[in-house]
Design an enzyme around this catalytic site. Structure first.
Site, mmCIF file in Angstrom:
data_model
loop_
_atom_site.group_PDB
_atom_site.id
_atom_site.type_symbol
_atom_site.label_atom_id
_atom_site.label_comp_id
_atom_site.label_asym_id
_atom_site.label_seq_id
_atom_site.Cartn_x
_atom_site.Cartn_y
_atom_site.Cartn_z
ATOM 1 N N PHE A 174 2.523 2.269 -3.292
ATOM 2 C CA PHE A 174 1.677 2.896 -4.308
ATOM 3 C C PHE A 174 1.119 4.237 -3.853
ATOM 4 C CE2 PHE A 174 1.722 -1.358 -6.170
ATOM 5 C CZ PHE A 174 1.988 -1.016 -7.479
ATOM 6 N N GLU A 175 0.861 4.377 -2.567
ATOM 7 C CA GLU A 175 0.334 5.645 -2.061
ATOM 8 C C GLU A 175 1.409 6.718 -2.033
ATOM 9 O OE1 GLU A 175 -2.780 6.493 -1.383
ATOM 10 O OE2 GLU A 175 -3.563 4.472 -1.743
ATOM 11 N N GLY A 176 2.647 6.306 -1.736
ATOM 12 C CA GLY A 176 3.687 7.295 -1.525
ATOM 13 C C GLY A 176 3.393 8.050 -0.235
ATOM 14 N N ILE A 224 0.840 -1.207 0.000
ATOM 15 C CA ILE A 224 0.000 0.000 0.000
ATOM 16 C C ILE A 224 0.871 1.252 0.000
ATOM 17 C CG2 ILE A 224 -1.672 1.362 1.328
ATOM 18 C CD1 ILE A 224 -2.778 -1.374 2.357
#
Length: 158
Positions: free
Chosen positions: A14-16, A11
């Site tokens: 991808f979220e950064g 997670i």
């Protein structure tokens, strides 16, 4: 079941992490900060530390774990499936699980790739995320069997 460290890393990858509040689109109602934390508690010029971002993430992830825990799947989830679906919900919201009602694991894995558009536009970032989530969802979990041995050869009475 709780999300594993592998699931959290997926997670977060991808979220950064952004430590200053931002809006992806000007039309959004609220700001986002940290690892995708979104809501009325995030203000325009807000800045947080990495430690605060991690705490927000840990608080937020509970919502998505709970949604996956509570959903009535037609099969028993393994850890990888749980992690993949928690990531999926983290990105799309808890209501997305309703689309999987009554579906088996193969059907769910086959349909996850359909969720790659934002505002009607196909986004490569979402395509890549879905591919990683599907890969994790389809990864078997090694099971261990434990044999209990009565080393003293005593008779066990039940």
């Amino acid at each position: 079941m709780r999300i594993s460290e592998k699931g959290k890393k997926l997670i977060k990858s991808f979220e950064g992490c952004r430590l200053k509040a931002y809006k992806v689109l000007d039309s959004e109602k609220y700001y986002t900060i940290g690892y995708g934390h979104y809501g009325k508690d995030v203000t325009k010029d807000m800045v947080i530390t990495l430690s605060q971002a991690d705490r927000l993430f840990d608080n937020d992830i509970f919502i998505y774990e709970k949604a996956v825990q509570d959903f009535k799947f037609s099969f028993t989830l393994n850890q990888n499936q749980f992690d993949a679906l928690t990531s999926f919900c983290y990105n799309l919201g808890v209501n997305i699980l309703a689309d999987f009602k009554g579906k088996n694991a193969n059907q769910i894995a086959g349909e996850m790739i359909l969720y790659v558009n934002s505002g009607g536009t196909r986004l490569e970032g979402l395509v890549n995320r879905r591919k990683k989530e599907i890969e994790l969802f389809n990864t078997k979990v090694a099971t261990s069997t434990t044999n209990t041995v009565n080393k003293t050869n005593e008779k066990i009475v039940k």
